[in-house]
Design an enzyme around this catalytic site. Structure first.
Site, PDB file in Angstrom:
ATOM      1  N   GLY A  51      22.941  75.021   1.906  1.00 45.61           N
ATOM      2  CA  GLY A  51      24.290  74.459   1.907  1.00 45.61           C
ATOM      3  C   GLY A  51      24.911  73.597   3.208  1.00 45.61           C
ATOM      4  O   GLY A  51      25.553  72.838   3.149  1.00 45.61           O
ATOM      5  N   GLU A 106      26.703  77.296   9.310  1.00 40.87           N
ATOM      6  CA  GLU A 106      26.848  77.632   8.011  1.00 40.87           C
ATOM      7  C   GLU A 106      27.722  77.008   7.196  1.00 40.87           C
ATOM      8  O   GLU A 106      28.643  76.323   7.805  1.00 40.87           O
ATOM      9  CB  GLU A 106      27.234  79.298   8.154  1.00 40.87           C
ATOM     10  N   ASP A 110      31.788  83.949   2.946  1.00 38.55           N
ATOM     11  CA  ASP A 110      32.624  84.658   1.914  1.00 38.55           C
ATOM     12  C   ASP A 110      32.702  86.057   2.120  1.00 38.55           C
ATOM     13  O   ASP A 110      33.635  86.585   2.785  1.00 38.55           O
ATOM     14  CB  ASP A 110      31.707  84.123   0.593  1.00 38.55           C
ATOM     15  N   LYS A 138      36.522  82.260   3.997  1.00 39.33           N
ATOM     16  CA  LYS A 138      37.310  82.696   3.155  1.00 39.33           C
ATOM     17  C   LYS A 138      37.599  84.169   3.847  1.00 39.33           C
ATOM     18  O   LYS A 138      37.060  85.163   3.152  1.00 39.33           O
ATOM     19  CB  LYS A 138      36.743  83.173   1.760  1.00 39.33           C
ATOM     20  N   PHE A 159      35.947  79.373  -5.610  1.00 43.18           N
ATOM     21  CA  PHE A 159      34.668  78.760  -5.523  1.00 43.18           C
ATOM     22  C   PHE A 159      34.688  77.294  -5.490  1.00 43.18           C
ATOM     23  O   PHE A 159      35.418  76.531  -6.278  1.00 43.18           O
ATOM     24  CB  PHE A 159      33.739  79.123  -7.005  1.00 43.18           C
ATOM     25  N   ILE A 160      34.011  76.549  -4.342  1.00 47.63           N
ATOM     26  CA  ILE A 160      33.848  75.368  -3.969  1.00 47.63           C
ATOM     27  C   ILE A 160      32.840  74.755  -4.199  1.00 47.63           C
ATOM     28  O   ILE A 160      31.381  75.493  -4.102  1.00 47.63           O
ATOM     29  CB  ILE A 160      34.104  75.638  -2.645  1.00 47.63           C
ATOM     30  N   ASP A 166      26.702  73.713  -3.495  1.00 47.63           N
ATOM     31  CA  ASP A 166      26.237  73.744  -4.806  1.00 47.63           C
ATOM     32  C   ASP A 166      26.806  74.769  -5.934  1.00 47.63           C
ATOM     33  O   ASP A 166      27.321  75.466  -5.503  1.00 47.63           O
ATOM     34  CB  ASP A 166      24.630  73.742  -4.672  1.00 47.63           C
TER      35      ASP A 166
HETATM   36  P1  5GP Z   1      28.473  85.554   2.027  1.00 48.06           P
HETATM   37  O1  5GP Z   1      27.199  86.264   2.404  1.00 48.06           O
HETATM   38  O2  5GP Z   1      29.422  85.395   3.249  1.00 48.06           O
HETATM   39  O3  5GP Z   1      29.076  86.247   0.830  1.00 48.06           O
HETATM   40  O4  5GP Z   1      28.063  84.185   1.465  1.00 48.06           O
HETATM   41  C1  5GP Z   1      27.462  83.235   2.024  1.00 48.06           C
HETATM   42  C2  5GP Z   1      26.855  82.201   1.166  1.00 48.06           C
HETATM   43  O5  5GP Z   1      27.096  82.371  -0.086  1.00 48.06           O
HETATM   44  C3  5GP Z   1      27.025  80.909   1.405  1.00 48.06           C
HETATM   45  O6  5GP Z   1      26.173  80.417   2.696  1.00 48.06           O
HETATM   46  C4  5GP Z   1      26.943  79.941   0.392  1.00 48.06           C
HETATM   47  O7  5GP Z   1      25.549  79.614   0.126  1.00 48.06           O
HETATM   48  C5  5GP Z   1      27.408  80.952  -0.791  1.00 48.06           C
HETATM   49  N1  5GP Z   1      28.744  80.783  -1.055  1.00 48.06           N
HETATM   50  C6  5GP Z   1      29.802  81.715  -0.912  1.00 48.06           C
HETATM   51  N2  5GP Z   1      30.972  81.125  -1.422  1.00 48.06           N
HETATM   52  C7  5GP Z   1      30.721  79.900  -1.867  1.00 48.06           C
HETATM   53  C8  5GP Z   1      31.580  78.974  -2.819  1.00 48.06           C
HETATM   54  O8  5GP Z   1      32.626  79.098  -2.702  1.00 48.06           O
HETATM   55  N3  5GP Z   1      30.783  77.858  -2.990  1.00 48.06           N
HETATM   56  C9  5GP Z   1      29.220  77.844  -2.891  1.00 48.06           C
HETATM   57  N4  5GP Z   1      28.862  76.862  -3.349  1.00 48.06           N
HETATM   58  N5  5GP Z   1      28.679  78.903  -2.149  1.00 48.06           N
HETATM   59  C10 5GP Z   1      29.542  79.882  -1.862  1.00 48.06           C
END
Ligand code: 5GP
Length: 183
Positions: A51, A106, A110, A138, A159-160, A166
């Site tokens: 991403g 990154e 999230d 977030k 969700f974006i 993607d």
């Molecule tokens: P975390 O480990 O912080 O929960 O998530 C990180 C990864 O989750 C990001 O690198 C991304 O790949 C995916 N992710 C988290 N939120 C989103 C979102 O809103 N949209 C998309 N497309 N991917 C997300």
């Protein structure tokens, strides 16, 4: 919101959220901060695939740090539109980062699980410093209390897609960012 601006990906409806102009403005701001903090240094940018590839490309060029390098790693935690809660390393680091200043790039933080896992893995390789730059943050969904060092946009837990982000591999090419439509 204008109906014709909506996009449908895999049956889900998304509406415009951030324009390419707004993105460019914030990328420039973060790049200026990094350029100031790393003046005279040669950091290694570590782009988190997949991403972050669009953001990393724009950010690295905008810093003007010509002695910097870029390398790539890959972790996976998301399936569809939500986190699985487990973080898997898919592609590891091939470059030697011992004694180097590392800036992780990154797309989005999230839960913060991927970020914490990555930093833990990288610190075992004895870098001189590790900082974290993210396009989107977030804070509400953070389960880890992790705070990135450089943030382009702080957003609500929705969700974006677009600008590298993607939905099951699709929509990464969209120059603007879209958010999932909630009725
Ligand atoms: P975390 O480990 O912080 O929960 O998530 C990180 C990864 O989750 C990001 O690198 C991304 O790949 C995916 N992710 C988290 N939120 C989103 C979102 O809103 N949209 C998309 N497309 N991917 C997300």
């Amino acid at each position: 919101m204008q109906k014709e601006k909506q996009v449908i990906v895999d049956g889900l409806t998304f509406v415009p959220y951030l324009t390419r102009e707004q993105i460019a403005e914030q990328v420039e701001r973060v790049a200026t901060e990094i350029a100031k903090d790393y003046e005279g240094k040669a950091p290694i940018f570590l782009c988190v695939l997949t991403g972050a590839f669009v953001f990393a490309s724009d950010l690295m060029r905008a810093t003007g740090l010509n002695d910097s390098k870029i390398s790539f790693i890959r972790y996976k935690s998301y399936e569809g539109t939500s986190s699985t809660g487990t973080v898997k390393q898919i592609i590891g680091l091939t470059d030697d980062i011992e004694g180097r200043d590392v800036i992780i790039i990154e797309d989005i933080v999230d839960t913060g699980l991927t970020a914490c896992r990555m930093i833990e893995d990288l610190k075992k390789k004895n870098p001189s410093s590790v900082k974290f730059a993210t396009l989107l943050y977030k804070p509400v969904s953070s389960q880890t209390g992790f705070t990135p060092d450089y943030v382009a946009f702080t957003i609500p837990p929705k969700f974006i897609i677009g600008y590298g982000l993607d939905l099951d591999g699709k929509a990464r090419n969209m120059p603007d960012i879209y958010v999932i439509k909630e009725d």
